[in-house]
Design a protein around this motif. Structure first.
Motif, PDB file in Angstrom:
ATOM      1  N   UNK A 104       0.765  -1.195  -0.072  1.00  0.00           N
ATOM      2  CA  UNK A 104       0.283   0.188  -0.052  1.00  0.00           C
ATOM      3  C   UNK A 104       0.850   1.171   0.023  1.00  0.00           C
ATOM      4  N   UNK A 105       1.757   1.309   0.709  1.00  0.00           N
ATOM      5  CA  UNK A 105       3.008   2.299   0.989  1.00  0.00           C
ATOM      6  C   UNK A 105       3.711   2.664  -0.409  1.00  0.00           C
ATOM      7  N   UNK A 106       3.929   1.447  -1.327  1.00  0.00           N
ATOM      8  CA  UNK A 106       4.378   1.849  -2.332  1.00  0.00           C
ATOM      9  C   UNK A 106       3.528   2.270  -3.468  1.00  0.00           C
ATOM     10  N   UNK A 107       2.194   1.799  -3.395  1.00  0.00           N
ATOM     11  CA  UNK A 107       1.244   2.515  -4.294  1.00  0.00           C
ATOM     12  C   UNK A 107       1.006   4.018  -4.035  1.00  0.00           C
ATOM     13  N   UNK A 108       1.025   4.243  -2.749  1.00  0.00           N
ATOM     14  CA  UNK A 108       0.811   5.713  -2.477  1.00  0.00           C
ATOM     15  C   UNK A 108       2.012   6.900  -3.005  1.00  0.00           C
ATOM     16  N   UNK A 109       3.446   5.766  -2.940  1.00  0.00           N
ATOM     17  CA  UNK A 109       4.515   6.644  -3.375  1.00  0.00           C
ATOM     18  C   UNK A 109       4.343   6.638  -4.809  1.00  0.00           C
ATOM     19  N   UNK A 110       4.013   5.691  -5.531  1.00  0.00           N
ATOM     20  CA  UNK A 110       3.444   5.896  -7.011  1.00  0.00           C
ATOM     21  C   UNK A 110       2.650   7.068  -7.197  1.00  0.00           C
ATOM     22  N   UNK A 111       1.579   6.966  -6.460  1.00  0.00           N
ATOM     23  CA  UNK A 111       0.479   7.862  -6.852  1.00  0.00           C
ATOM     24  C   UNK A 111       1.118   9.390  -6.537  1.00  0.00           C
ATOM     25  N   UNK A 112       2.126   9.702  -5.695  1.00  0.00           N
ATOM     26  CA  UNK A 112       2.455  10.857  -5.386  1.00  0.00           C
ATOM     27  C   UNK A 112       3.406  11.437  -6.420  1.00  0.00           C
ATOM     28  N   UNK A 113       4.084  10.670  -7.273  1.00  0.00           N
ATOM     29  CA  UNK A 113       4.744  10.757  -8.360  1.00  0.00           C
ATOM     30  C   UNK A 113       4.038  10.871  -9.748  1.00  0.00           C
ATOM     31  N   UNK A 114       2.829   9.978  -9.840  1.00  0.00           N
ATOM     32  CA  UNK A 114       2.090  10.598 -11.076  1.00  0.00           C
ATOM     33  C   UNK A 114       1.224  11.323 -11.000  1.00  0.00           C
ATOM     34  N   UNK A 115       0.571  11.416 -10.024  1.00  0.00           N
ATOM     35  CA  UNK A 115      -0.601  12.446  -9.714  1.00  0.00           C
ATOM     36  C   UNK A 115      -0.007  13.869  -9.422  1.00  0.00           C
ATOM     37  N   UNK A 116      -0.074  14.915 -10.410  1.00  0.00           N
ATOM     38  CA  UNK A 116       0.514  16.272 -10.048  1.00  0.00           C
ATOM     39  C   UNK A 116      -0.332  16.856  -9.008  1.00  0.00           C
TER      40      UNK A 116
END
Length: 596
Positions: free
Chosen positions: A164-176
């Motif tokens: 879940x933490x990695x998914x949130x990390x990915x969102x923080x990178x992708x979602x401006x």
């Protein structure tokens, strides 16, 4: 005209009342603010501030319920700001059921509504619920603030939700829409350290534009967690070079590294820094310092001094100082008095305390004190605690009572490998080598796996009893077994066994082929064996070879000088002494003390 004047005057009066109530709330004079509102209940615009004030103290819970009921009667409960205040009120006073009910009944929600519920769930141990609500919040197209994301990542780290933490990390990178901040990056660093992914933690940290004391502290704690103490110390230095001052949490995080790496001088520096920056009154920091100073005999007085200044002492603090005293023979009796004192002050010892005080009984040594501690173990119900039971077996053996040692072993419900090793060692120390071998055979028959410590105990038993063939067979097994770690002590024991039995050539060959550099103890043991069995020629050859490889080792020169003296080669003795003098080598003398 008069009606307009009255309305204007009323509005002006209400405005003053609202200002007065807000001022009273800011001054934390809540009771006066509540009383003023009771006289003017029509001032509905002040309700959010009043409900927030109620959440600051449990004694105001009843009035908060009244305000909630009042808002329902007036029909204002659907207002977003008021609903958020009510949710926050229930969350802060741990009424999660009521908070959830208000949240579920809201016709519209904003980031504040979601954040209050997610934060409350996380703080009260509802980790799965908080993660699910965070997901639902994102699906509703709300973007959380960095502080909330950091809180959720912390939850993910605690409950093992690395995915879940990695998914949130990915969102923080992708979602401006996600705001990049030091809070978010630090939470990610902490997440990856906790999940054992140090490479990602380092990568995130290195990619941070701005770093604060929390970021550095997370890195220090991470390195300490994987036992890379040198990197932890490097981070502490780099942090200060970057102009960021360590806080008390930073100091507490790095002190365990000082303990494990025995960096007492750095511990002194940290203590001095804490004193200069006013952190030296923090209980956790002081406890960590006591634990550090208790590990060293030279700093033990300082540990005791800090210990006495702490007013609220817990069992961990007592155990640290008792353990420190128990390791030092001169202070072993002090640990017993501290053990008695802690009970008088109402602190109940735990298993760690008992292990420390049993070590003290061994250091003194005193079987009477040990028996007294054993009685406490039985009364307090620690007799089923294996580490304590194993320590009792060892204590009785070292205090001279093999009978009591065996009795404790027999009373142990399910002896483990350590229990068997302790009993084998006990029989070996007391000269019962054959019984020790019999116990080892029995241990293997019961399917209990042995380790290098067990093998050392058996080898030592063979040495004490002069069982050369059995010892030779055992050592051969140890060397061939890849799962066993053979260290200096195994070789020392085996070489001593061979030397005592007069097998000088075999002992010399083992010494020559051993994979590590022989210790002075091993050298001295073999030289003594050569002297005993009249093989001074072998000792001379060995020592000459070691002097060639280590010309700066004074111990080898001294031993060779003794051998020449035994052989009557005084000219060679004089040559050795002149050689040592020219190299600046000095013999290290031993000292003994006789007490009246």
């Amino acid at each position: 005209m008069s009606i307009l004047v009255k309305r204007f005057t009323s509005v002006e009066s209400d405005s003053k009342l609202i200002t007065n109530i807000k001022d009273l709330i800011l001054q934390r004079r809540h009771v006066e603010a509540f009383q003023l509102y009771r006289n003017q209940p029509h001032l509905t615009s002040i309700l959010p501030s009043l409900i927030k004030a109620c959440s600051l103290c449990k004694t105001h819970y009843a009035f908060g319920l009244q305000l909630h009921s009042h808002s329902l009667k007036l029909g204002f409960h659907s207002e977003l700001i008021l609903s958020n205040s009510i949710i926050s009120f229930y969350c802060k006073l741990h009424d999660f059921k009521s908070a959830h009910k208000v949240f579920d009944e809201m016709s519209q929600r904003d980031c504040v509504s979601w954040s209050a519920m997610i934060n409350h769930s996380a703080r009260n141990g509802y980790y799965v619920e908080s993660l699910e609500m965070f997901k639902e919040m994102y699906e509703c197209r709300f973007v959380a603030k960095p502080e909330l994301i950091a809180s959720v990542l912390s939850v993910a780290a605690r409950c093992g939700g690395t995915r879940v933490g990695k998914m949130i990390h990915a969102l923080s990178v992708v979602d401006e829409r996600f705001v990049k901040s030091v809070f978010l990056s630090t939470a990610l660093v902490d997440l990856y350290w906790r999940s054992g992914d140090s490479l990602y933690a380092i990568r995130v940290f290195d990619g941070m534009v701005n770093k604060n004391e929390f970021s550095w502290t997370s890195m220090i704690a991470g390195y300490v967690g994987i036992c890379d103490y040198s990197k932890a110390f490097d981070c502490l230095r780099q942090m200060q070079l970057a102009g960021i001052k360590p806080n008390r949490v930073t100091l507490i995080s790095v002190l365990p590294a000082c303990v494990e790496s025995r960096a007492i001088n750095l511990g002194y520096s940290i203590h001095g820094y804490a004193f200069r920056h006013g952190c030296d009154s923090d209980i956790r920091l002081l406890s960590s310092l006591v634990h550090l100073y208790s590990q060293h005999a030279d700093s033990l007085p300082l540990a005791k001094l800090i210990f006495e200044t702490i007013t609220q002492k817990d069992v961990v603090l007592w155990s640290s100082v008792i353990a420190g005293c128990s390791r030092d023979k001169q202070n072993a009796e002090k640990s017993i008095s501290l053990f008695n004192r802690m009970q008088k002050e109402g602190i109940q010892p735990n298993d760690v305390t008992l292990l420390a005080v049993l070590t003290a009984c061994t250091s003194i040594p005193s079987i009477n004190l040990g028996s007294g501690i054993h009685s406490y173990v039985l009364k307090a119900g620690f007799d089923s605690d294996l580490p304590v039971t194993n320590s009792l077996i060892s204590m009785y053996s070292k205090c001279g009572s093999l009978k009591d040692s065996h009795r404790v072993f027999q009373e142990t419900g399910t002896p483990d490998r350590v229990s068997w090793s302790a009993l084998i060692s006990a029989y070996g120390v007391h000269g019962y080598g054959e019984q020790a071998l019999q116990l080892f055979t029995e241990m293997k028959a019961k399917g209990i796996e042995y380790d290098s410590i067990t093998m050392l105990a058996v080898l030592s038993a063979c040495n004490h009893a002069g069982l050369v063939e059995e010892g030779h067979k055992l050592f051969s097994e140890v060397v061939k077994d890849e799962n066993l770690l053979v260290n200096m002590e195994h070789y020392a024991c085996y070489i001593d066994l061979l030397g005592r039995a007069g097998k000088i050539e075999l002992a010399s060959e083992v010494l020559r082929t051993m994979p590590m550099k022989p210790s002075p103890k091993i050298m001295s043991s073999l030289v003594s064996a050569c002297k005993t069995h009249g093989r001074l020629d072998v000792a001379e050859t060995l020592l000459s070879r070691f002097i060639e490889s280590e010309p700066g080792n004074a111990a080898n020169h001294t031993l060779l000088s003794m051998i020449y003296a035994e052989s009557g080669k005084w000219f060679d003795v004089d040559g050795i002494q002149r050689n040592m003098k020219s190299r600046g080598l000095k013999k290290i003398y031993g000292f003994s003390r006789v007490e009246n």
